[in-house]
Design an enzyme around this catalytic site. Structure first.
Site, mmCIF file in Angstrom:
data_model
loop_
_atom_site.group_PDB
_atom_site.id
_atom_site.type_symbol
_atom_site.label_atom_id
_atom_site.label_comp_id
_atom_site.label_asym_id
_atom_site.label_seq_id
_atom_site.Cartn_x
_atom_site.Cartn_y
_atom_site.Cartn_z
ATOM 1 N N MET A 95 -35.626 9.219 -13.691
ATOM 2 C CA MET A 95 -34.816 9.144 -12.710
ATOM 3 C C MET A 95 -34.005 7.908 -12.823
ATOM 4 O O MET A 95 -33.409 6.971 -11.903
ATOM 5 C CB MET A 95 -35.600 8.813 -11.320
ATOM 6 C CG MET A 95 -36.406 9.934 -11.052
ATOM 7 S SD MET A 95 -37.236 10.231 -9.376
ATOM 8 C CE MET A 95 -38.079 8.844 -9.147
ATOM 9 N N GLY A 96 -33.473 7.372 -14.038
ATOM 10 C CA GLY A 96 -32.654 6.292 -14.198
ATOM 11 C C GLY A 96 -33.320 4.934 -14.037
ATOM 12 O O GLY A 96 -34.678 4.974 -14.255
ATOM 13 N N HIS A 146 -36.482 1.502 -18.453
ATOM 14 C CA HIS A 146 -37.017 0.309 -18.791
ATOM 15 C C HIS A 146 -37.591 0.807 -20.112
ATOM 16 O O HIS A 146 -37.318 2.002 -20.762
ATOM 17 C CB HIS A 146 -38.161 -0.151 -17.817
ATOM 18 C CG HIS A 146 -38.848 0.871 -17.474
ATOM 19 N ND1 HIS A 146 -39.728 1.493 -18.259
ATOM 20 C CD2 HIS A 146 -39.279 1.296 -16.327
ATOM 21 C CE1 HIS A 146 -40.583 2.397 -17.656
ATOM 22 N NE2 HIS A 146 -40.230 2.334 -16.247
ATOM 23 N N GLU A 147 -38.330 -0.081 -20.874
ATOM 24 C CA GLU A 147 -38.826 0.349 -22.182
ATOM 25 C C GLU A 147 -39.804 1.503 -22.052
ATOM 26 O O GLU A 147 -39.732 2.248 -23.072
ATOM 27 C CB GLU A 147 -39.520 -0.921 -22.811
ATOM 28 C CG GLU A 147 -38.957 -1.998 -23.533
ATOM 29 C CD GLU A 147 -38.236 -1.039 -24.736
ATOM 30 O OE1 GLU A 147 -38.779 -0.487 -25.301
ATOM 31 O OE2 GLU A 147 -36.705 -1.337 -24.995
ATOM 32 N N HIS A 198 -39.261 4.368 -20.371
ATOM 33 C CA HIS A 198 -38.315 5.512 -20.471
ATOM 34 C C HIS A 198 -37.648 5.523 -22.014
ATOM 35 O O HIS A 198 -37.712 6.778 -22.705
ATOM 36 C CB HIS A 198 -37.034 5.209 -19.442
ATOM 37 C CG HIS A 198 -37.586 5.324 -18.120
ATOM 38 N ND1 HIS A 198 -37.356 4.029 -17.410
ATOM 39 C CD2 HIS A 198 -38.076 6.358 -17.106
ATOM 40 C CE1 HIS A 198 -37.876 4.377 -16.217
ATOM 41 N NE2 HIS A 198 -38.211 5.597 -16.116
ATOM 42 N N GLN A 201 -38.895 14.641 -4.145
ATOM 43 C CA GLN A 201 -40.145 13.992 -4.322
ATOM 44 C C GLN A 201 -40.333 12.757 -3.626
ATOM 45 O O GLN A 201 -41.212 12.098 -3.742
ATOM 46 C CB GLN A 201 -40.393 13.934 -6.000
ATOM 47 C CG GLN A 201 -39.674 12.821 -6.610
ATOM 48 C CD GLN A 201 -39.770 12.782 -8.180
ATOM 49 O OE1 GLN A 201 -39.200 13.810 -8.900
ATOM 50 N NE2 GLN A 201 -40.314 11.791 -8.522
ATOM 51 N N GLN A 214 -47.683 8.517 -19.745
ATOM 52 C CA GLN A 214 -49.212 8.394 -19.725
ATOM 53 C C GLN A 214 -49.395 7.543 -18.347
ATOM 54 O O GLN A 214 -50.151 7.785 -17.418
ATOM 55 C CB GLN A 214 -49.917 7.948 -20.674
ATOM 56 C CG GLN A 214 -51.190 7.836 -20.291
ATOM 57 C CD GLN A 214 -52.276 7.089 -21.168
ATOM 58 O OE1 GLN A 214 -51.922 6.919 -22.026
ATOM 59 N NE2 GLN A 214 -53.134 6.423 -20.252
ATOM 60 N N GLN A 225 -49.230 13.152 -12.790
ATOM 61 C CA GLN A 225 -47.917 13.998 -12.878
ATOM 62 C C GLN A 225 -47.862 14.928 -14.316
ATOM 63 O O GLN A 225 -47.621 15.850 -14.269
ATOM 64 C CB GLN A 225 -46.776 12.886 -13.047
ATOM 65 C CG GLN A 225 -45.426 13.629 -13.426
ATOM 66 C CD GLN A 225 -44.157 12.735 -13.267
ATOM 67 O OE1 GLN A 225 -43.781 12.451 -11.972
ATOM 68 N NE2 GLN A 225 -43.553 12.037 -14.273
ATOM 69 N N VAL A 228 -46.021 1.837 -21.469
ATOM 70 C CA VAL A 228 -45.649 0.727 -22.073
ATOM 71 C C VAL A 228 -45.604 -0.601 -21.186
ATOM 72 O O VAL A 228 -45.474 -0.125 -19.923
ATOM 73 C CB VAL A 228 -43.913 0.832 -22.535
ATOM 74 C CG1 VAL A 228 -43.489 -0.100 -22.990
ATOM 75 C CG2 VAL A 228 -44.047 1.975 -23.560
HETATM 76 O O1 PAF Z 1 -41.297 10.341 -13.720
HETATM 77 C C1 PAF Z 1 -40.201 10.424 -13.240
HETATM 78 O O2 PAF Z 1 -39.394 9.695 -13.411
HETATM 79 C C2 PAF Z 1 -39.976 11.591 -12.432
HETATM 80 O O3 PAF Z 1 -41.113 11.956 -11.510
HETATM 81 C C3 PAF Z 1 -39.609 12.889 -13.062
HETATM 82 C C4 PAF Z 1 -40.228 13.557 -14.010
HETATM 83 C C5 PAF Z 1 -38.129 12.504 -13.923
HETATM 84 C C6 PAF Z 1 -39.089 14.073 -12.018
HETATM 85 O O4 PAF Z 1 -38.331 13.448 -11.202
#
Ligand code: PAF
Length: 283
Positions: free
Chosen positions: A30-31, A34-35, A37, A61, A148, A153, A176
């Site tokens: 979702m942008g 950070h490290e 991602h 969500q 994790q 999720q 992380v």
């Molecule tokens: O974990 C996230 O950032 C979000 O829940 C995802 C998997 C990108 C879905 O919007």
């Protein structure tokens, strides 16, 4: 950098990659990267012929009372970070591209999405499962990478992929952490200095729980009590020892489990977890 906006254009790109025999790795985000991602994006690039990162703040969500409007959207910074990882394809649809007028179809994953975060955010996993299914339909990845930190999720998505025969390999990457132990999260930036200090009790608590488990305790209640004891500074949402696959609470730890915690701070709700496999410890 190739920024693809519509599901149709994304599918054209992916079909061409598949036609050329390329494996596609995918890191959905979702942008506000950070490290954590970036570790997903790096793995997607390393383990596949081509990689795609998506940036989409998914309205489905968020509950109406949640932070959809405030959620950070540093789009240009995010693009620069992705490019620095040598990933040159970003899927960044708008809400209108994803949820056109009259949109009416949602994915509901039973059981595993109930309880824990599903109890305090009842809308959440329906929104996540729906958007991930839609992202998979557009990106058509061979492998998709999730963190994790969002253990439930990951379990929900694995269940959905199995149940709906999606044929995507789900790769779960380790949490992380900041140098002081706080699990990285885009929402950490909401924390005041005082709340951030208090938030450290989550990582301390799960580390303590891990030590208790490693020392041989198998009664989940004893582990939970030790963990809760370290979370007195925050408002606990839940502390549970759950089956790592089904996310159902366990009483005695006899198979792989996840120790999960969630807490409300005045400025953010935070989660953390550790995984523990009693079988692995014996060998
Ligand atoms: O974990 C996230 O950032 C979000 O829940 C995802 C998997 C990108 C879905 O919007």
């Amino acid at each position: 950098m190739k920024i693809i906006q519509t599901p149709e254009a994304m599918r054209v790109w992916s079909d061409e990659q598949r036609r050329q025999g390329h494996s596609i790795g995918f890191a959905p985000t979702m942008g506000a990267l950070h490290e954590g991602h970036l570790s997903l994006i790096r793995a997607a690039a390393r383990e596949n012929d081509v990689a795609v990162a998506s940036i989409f703040v998914n309205p489905a969500q968020f509950a109406p009372t949640e932070d959809y409007d405030q959620y950070p959207r540093p789009f240009d910074d995010d693009i620069a970070k992705i490019e620095a990882e040598h990933v040159h394809t970003v899927y960044a649809p708008t809400a209108a591209d994803m949820y056109a007028e009259g949109y009416a179809t949602y994915v509901h994953v039973e059981k595993v999405s109930q309880g824990l975060c599903g109890a305090s955010r009842p809308h959440f996993f329906r929104g996540v499962a729906t958007v991930v299914a839609k992202l998979f339909n557009a990106v058509k990845p061979h492998r998709a990478y999730f963190g994790q930190k969002d253990a439930q999720q990951c379990a929900v998505i694995r269940r959905m992929v199995r149940d709906l025969d999606m044929g995507v390999e789900i790769v779960e990457m380790p949490i992380v952490r900041e140098p002081d132990g706080l699990a990285m999260s885009s929402r950490n930036e909401y924390l005041t200095a005082e709340d951030r200090e208090k938030a450290l009790c989550l990582s301390r608590a799960v580390r303590c729980g891990e030590t208790v488990l490693r020392n041989g305790e198998r009664n989940a209640r004893v582990v939970i009590d030790a963990v809760r004891d370290l979370m007195r500074e925050v408002t606990v949402d839940y502390v549970e020892v759950v089956d790592a696959e089904t996310m159902a609470p366990v009483e005695i730890v006899e198979r792989p489990v996840t120790l999960v915690v969630a807490a409300f701070l005045p400025t953010a709700r935070l989660i953390d977890n550790i995984k523990f496999d009693p079988g692995e410890q014996q060998t």
